[in-house]
Design a protein around this motif. Structure first.
Motif, PDB file in Angstrom:
ATOM      1  N   UNK A 234      46.397  35.666  16.763  1.00  0.00           N
ATOM      2  CA  UNK A 234      46.057  34.668  15.760  1.00  0.00           C
ATOM      3  C   UNK A 234      46.573  33.282  16.144  1.00  0.00           C
ATOM      4  N   UNK A 235      47.404  33.204  17.185  1.00  0.00           N
ATOM      5  CA  UNK A 235      47.900  31.904  17.647  1.00  0.00           C
ATOM      6  C   UNK A 235      46.809  31.191  18.445  1.00  0.00           C
ATOM      7  N   UNK A 236      46.984  29.888  18.610  1.00  0.00           N
ATOM      8  CA  UNK A 236      45.995  29.095  19.329  1.00  0.00           C
ATOM      9  C   UNK A 236      46.159  29.254  20.837  1.00  0.00           C
ATOM     10  N   UNK A 237      45.028  29.107  21.538  1.00  0.00           N
ATOM     11  CA  UNK A 237      45.019  29.040  22.995  1.00  0.00           C
ATOM     12  C   UNK A 237      45.648  30.277  23.636  1.00  0.00           C
ATOM     13  N   UNK A 238      45.262  31.457  23.149  1.00  0.00           N
ATOM     14  CA  UNK A 238      45.743  32.689  23.764  1.00  0.00           C
ATOM     15  C   UNK A 238      44.554  33.555  24.171  1.00  0.00           C
ATOM     16  N   UNK A 239      44.753  34.370  25.181  1.00  0.00           N
ATOM     17  CA  UNK A 239      43.750  35.342  25.582  1.00  0.00           C
ATOM     18  C   UNK A 239      44.466  36.601  26.032  1.00  0.00           C
ATOM     19  N   UNK A 240      43.747  37.728  25.996  1.00  0.00           N
ATOM     20  CA  UNK A 240      44.307  39.018  26.378  1.00  0.00           C
ATOM     21  C   UNK A 240      43.641  39.503  27.657  1.00  0.00           C
ATOM     22  N   UNK A 241      44.444  40.029  28.559  1.00  0.00           N
ATOM     23  CA  UNK A 241      43.952  40.553  29.824  1.00  0.00           C
ATOM     24  C   UNK A 241      44.590  41.922  30.042  1.00  0.00           C
ATOM     25  N   UNK A 242      43.805  42.840  30.596  1.00  0.00           N
ATOM     26  CA  UNK A 242      44.345  44.181  30.831  1.00  0.00           C
ATOM     27  C   UNK A 242      44.246  44.545  32.298  1.00  0.00           C
ATOM     28  N   UNK A 243      45.252  45.246  32.760  1.00  0.00           N
ATOM     29  CA  UNK A 243      45.186  45.810  34.110  1.00  0.00           C
ATOM     30  C   UNK A 243      46.165  46.976  34.220  1.00  0.00           C
ATOM     31  N   UNK A 244      45.924  47.774  35.218  1.00  0.00           N
ATOM     32  CA  UNK A 244      46.837  48.892  35.476  1.00  0.00           C
ATOM     33  C   UNK A 244      48.079  48.338  36.147  1.00  0.00           C
ATOM     34  N   UNK A 245      49.248  48.726  35.608  1.00  0.00           N
ATOM     35  CA  UNK A 245      50.506  48.216  36.132  1.00  0.00           C
ATOM     36  C   UNK A 245      51.291  49.303  36.854  1.00  0.00           C
ATOM     37  N   UNK A 246      51.082  50.555  36.463  1.00  0.00           N
ATOM     38  CA  UNK A 246      51.746  51.672  37.126  1.00  0.00           C
ATOM     39  C   UNK A 246      50.708  52.570  37.795  1.00  0.00           C
ATOM     40  N   UNK A 247      51.095  53.194  38.906  1.00  0.00           N
ATOM     41  CA  UNK A 247      50.149  54.017  39.675  1.00  0.00           C
ATOM     42  C   UNK A 247      50.791  55.341  40.060  1.00  0.00           C
ATOM     43  N   UNK A 248      51.633  55.878  39.195  1.00  0.00           N
ATOM     44  CA  UNK A 248      52.305  57.137  39.502  1.00  0.00           C
ATOM     45  C   UNK A 248      51.347  58.318  39.387  1.00  0.00           C
ATOM     46  N   UNK A 249      50.450  58.282  38.410  1.00  0.00           N
ATOM     47  CA  UNK A 249      49.506  59.383  38.199  1.00  0.00           C
ATOM     48  C   UNK A 249      48.454  59.376  39.307  1.00  0.00           C
ATOM     49  N   UNK A 250      48.177  60.523  39.918  1.00  0.00           N
ATOM     50  CA  UNK A 250      47.141  60.567  40.974  1.00  0.00           C
ATOM     51  C   UNK A 250      45.793  60.083  40.439  1.00  0.00           C
ATOM     52  N   UNK A 251      45.076  59.339  41.267  1.00  0.00           N
ATOM     53  CA  UNK A 251      43.772  58.818  40.860  1.00  0.00           C
ATOM     54  C   UNK A 251      42.748  59.949  40.783  1.00  0.00           C
ATOM     55  N   UNK A 349      40.008  54.119  48.048  1.00  0.00           N
ATOM     56  CA  UNK A 349      40.745  55.026  48.935  1.00  0.00           C
ATOM     57  C   UNK A 349      41.222  54.306  50.186  1.00  0.00           C
ATOM     58  N   UNK A 350      40.405  53.392  50.717  1.00  0.00           N
ATOM     59  CA  UNK A 350      40.827  52.612  51.884  1.00  0.00           C
ATOM     60  C   UNK A 350      42.010  51.711  51.538  1.00  0.00           C
ATOM     61  N   UNK A 351      41.949  51.069  50.362  1.00  0.00           N
ATOM     62  CA  UNK A 351      43.038  50.196  49.921  1.00  0.00           C
ATOM     63  C   UNK A 351      44.332  50.972  49.652  1.00  0.00           C
ATOM     64  N   UNK A 352      44.163  52.241  49.217  1.00  0.00           N
ATOM     65  CA  UNK A 352      45.349  53.035  48.853  1.00  0.00           C
ATOM     66  C   UNK A 352      46.229  53.345  50.059  1.00  0.00           C
ATOM     67  N   UNK A 353      45.719  53.109  51.256  1.00  0.00           N
ATOM     68  CA  UNK A 353      46.508  53.348  52.467  1.00  0.00           C
ATOM     69  C   UNK A 353      47.396  52.159  52.833  1.00  0.00           C
ATOM     70  N   UNK A 354      47.196  51.030  52.165  1.00  0.00           N
ATOM     71  CA  UNK A 354      47.973  49.839  52.497  1.00  0.00           C
ATOM     72  C   UNK A 354      49.369  49.920  51.876  1.00  0.00           C
ATOM     73  N   UNK A 355      50.373  49.299  52.513  1.00  0.00           N
ATOM     74  CA  UNK A 355      51.768  49.459  52.082  1.00  0.00           C
ATOM     75  C   UNK A 355      52.043  49.060  50.636  1.00  0.00           C
ATOM     76  N   UNK A 356      51.404  48.011  50.124  1.00  0.00           N
ATOM     77  CA  UNK A 356      51.718  47.534  48.777  1.00  0.00           C
ATOM     78  C   UNK A 356      50.722  48.010  47.716  1.00  0.00           C
ATOM     79  N   UNK A 357      49.887  48.974  48.074  1.00  0.00           N
ATOM     80  CA  UNK A 357      48.978  49.507  47.053  1.00  0.00           C
ATOM     81  C   UNK A 357      49.802  50.160  45.943  1.00  0.00           C
TER      82      UNK A 357
END
Length: 464
Positions: A234-251, A349-357
């Motif tokens: 209800x405040x002015x000039x705000x927006x909501x964004x969603x993303x996955x932050x944890x990746x412990x559960x297998x995809x 799956x290709x990205x999941x092989x990178x160190x910071x995935x």
């Protein structure tokens, strides 16, 4: 405090001369009597004084309830007023206030069973008793809204407008639309969004977060799962964004919405240079470009503009675009028959092989304890904070979140420079301190605290 039951049978238009509960403090008792008068005026059992409208009276009552010593009293007053009231319209206003009160402030543990029984008994004859029960259950679970709402929301409440549409921005430019109510909490919206992706396990739902963006990104922070959304939207000039932050559960790739949502987030991190690939890895870059092209379900060969859109800007100056285009053509011929979803899964799956995935990734400009020749990458997950050299892809420093003792925001060292985040960690007998300079220092601070609280189920006290 105990109810003076002999007072309760008084008619709904009878004023009280003292509090319904035994209150020893005279000032608090006077406030209780004034609160009852405000309640009668709000319900229409007594005329309103000149210059006061329903909104003023509503705020007056809610402000009184901010004082814990008056909450049970106000609860008892409104129960008294709606019990056996001869005027249906006046009684409805009392129930309307009770449905609001149950969502903002919990009664004492002493009064709780009596209030619950009253609402259960009233349910068959009073529609608002059901919503009051629901609000009370939510308050018990999440603590109540506590913070008083802005006037615009209260005006809408008085008009019966308790539902409104919100947009949640997802990675990749997609918007998710949902209706929220006066006492909707973040956890409920995340559960709803996850159901659309076929996610029902509570542990996996916990790995998603809603981020508040305010003042064009000057403030970015994850919202606690127990936060009431109307407190922020209800405040002015705000927006909501969603993303996955944890990746412990297998995809798991058995839901098209799940696949496209995860693909969009991973692709965004790749194109922003957060998931780094060596400029010498021509074949890998070309394959990722081909998968992105197929993900768009495009039947025509990629244009020059398409190719640029598939490669991180940081890499575009270090590679041969002609070589990548030729290799991409070869990949597209190999991948003939792949559907858009197949391509998206292969890309993830290709990205999941990178160190910071699986990390939330930030670009750090300077670190106090490390000599850096340029910006480095900071990865954050539920376990630790990791600094990685973007060129060699080798870790430079790792700090376990469970060893954090204190976090502190630092002002920019130079005018117009980035802010910093100071971290104290380690054992009590050998503490260590380091700081990072990065534009998103405040977001990083709030995200660390969010992860700590989610992991430990406790309010972490380290914010200064």
């Amino acid at each position: 405090m105990h109810p003076r039951l002999t007072v309760l049978p008084l008619g709904p238009q009878a004023h009280i001369q003292e509090s319904l509960l035994s209150i020893s403090d005279e000032d608090t008792s006077r406030q209780a009597v004034a609160g009852f008068q405000a309640l009668m005026q709000f319900m229409g059992d007594q005329s309103r004084p000149r210059g006061k409208d329903k909104l003023d009276l509503l705020y007056e009552l809610l402000r009184l309830c901010q004082d814990e010593s008056l909450r049970d009293e106000i609860y008892c007053q409104v129960i008294k007023q709606v019990t056996g009231h001869p005027r249906q319209d006046h009684c409805a206003r009392g129930w309307s206030f009770l449905s609001l009160l149950t969502g903002f402030f919990p009664p004492s543990t002493t009064l709780m069973p009596y209030l619950t029984k009253f609402l259960q008994d009233s349910g068959p004859s009073q529609e608002l008793a059901q919503s009051s029960q629901e609000h009370l259950q939510r308050t018990v679970k999440y603590g109540g809204r506590q913070r008083l709402p802005l006037p615009g929301e209260m005006q809408a409440f008085l008009k019966g407008q308790t539902v409104h549409l919100v947009l949640i921005h997802l990675p990749g430019g997609t918007d998710y639309k949902t209706n929220i109510r006066t006492f909707t909490v973040v956890a409920e919206v995340l559960e709803e969004m996850c159901r659309q992706m076929g996610i029902t396990e509570p542990q996996e739902v916990q790995e998603f977060a809603l981020f508040l963006h305010k003042a064009e990104g000057k403030l970015v922070r994850p919202l606690r799962h127990s936060e009431y959304l109307n407190n922020v939207v209800m405040e002015k000039d705000v927006s909501l964004h969603s993303r996955r932050l944890g990746w412990e559960t297998p995809l798991h790739f058995n839901n098209p919405t799940y696949i496209s949502t995860h693909y969009s987030q991973v692709r965004q991190d790749y194109l922003q240079g957060k998931l780094r690939i060596s400029a010498q890895a021509d074949a890998q870059i070309a394959r990722l470009a081909a998968l992105q092209h197929l993900s768009r379900d495009k039947k025509t060969p990629p244009s020059e503009q398409d190719l640029l859109a598939y490669i991180p800007k940081l890499l575009q100056w270090e590679i041969s675009m002609t070589t990548i285009k030729d290799l991409m053509g070869q990949e597209l011929r190999k991948l003939q028959g792949h559907s858009s979803q197949d391509a998206q899964i292969s890309f993830i799956e290709a990205m999941s092989q990178l160190p910071l995935f699986g990390y939330a990734i930030y670009v750090v400009l300077r670190v106090s304890r490390l000599p850096l020749t340029g910006p480095t990458l900071l990865g954050l997950n539920h376990q630790h904070l990791l600094l990685m050299d973007p060129s060699s892809q080798k870790p430079r420093c790792s700090i376990s979140l469970k060893n954090l003792q204190r976090l502190r925001l630092l002002s920019p060292q130079e005018e117009g420079g980035p802010p910093g985040l100071e971290i104290n960690y380690g054992l009590a007998d050998s503490p260590q301190t380091t700081w990072f300079e990065l534009p998103q220092a405040q977001e990083l601070l709030y995200t660390i605290i969010f992860l700590l609280n989610n992991t430990c189920s406790l309010e972490w006290p380290g914010l200064n």
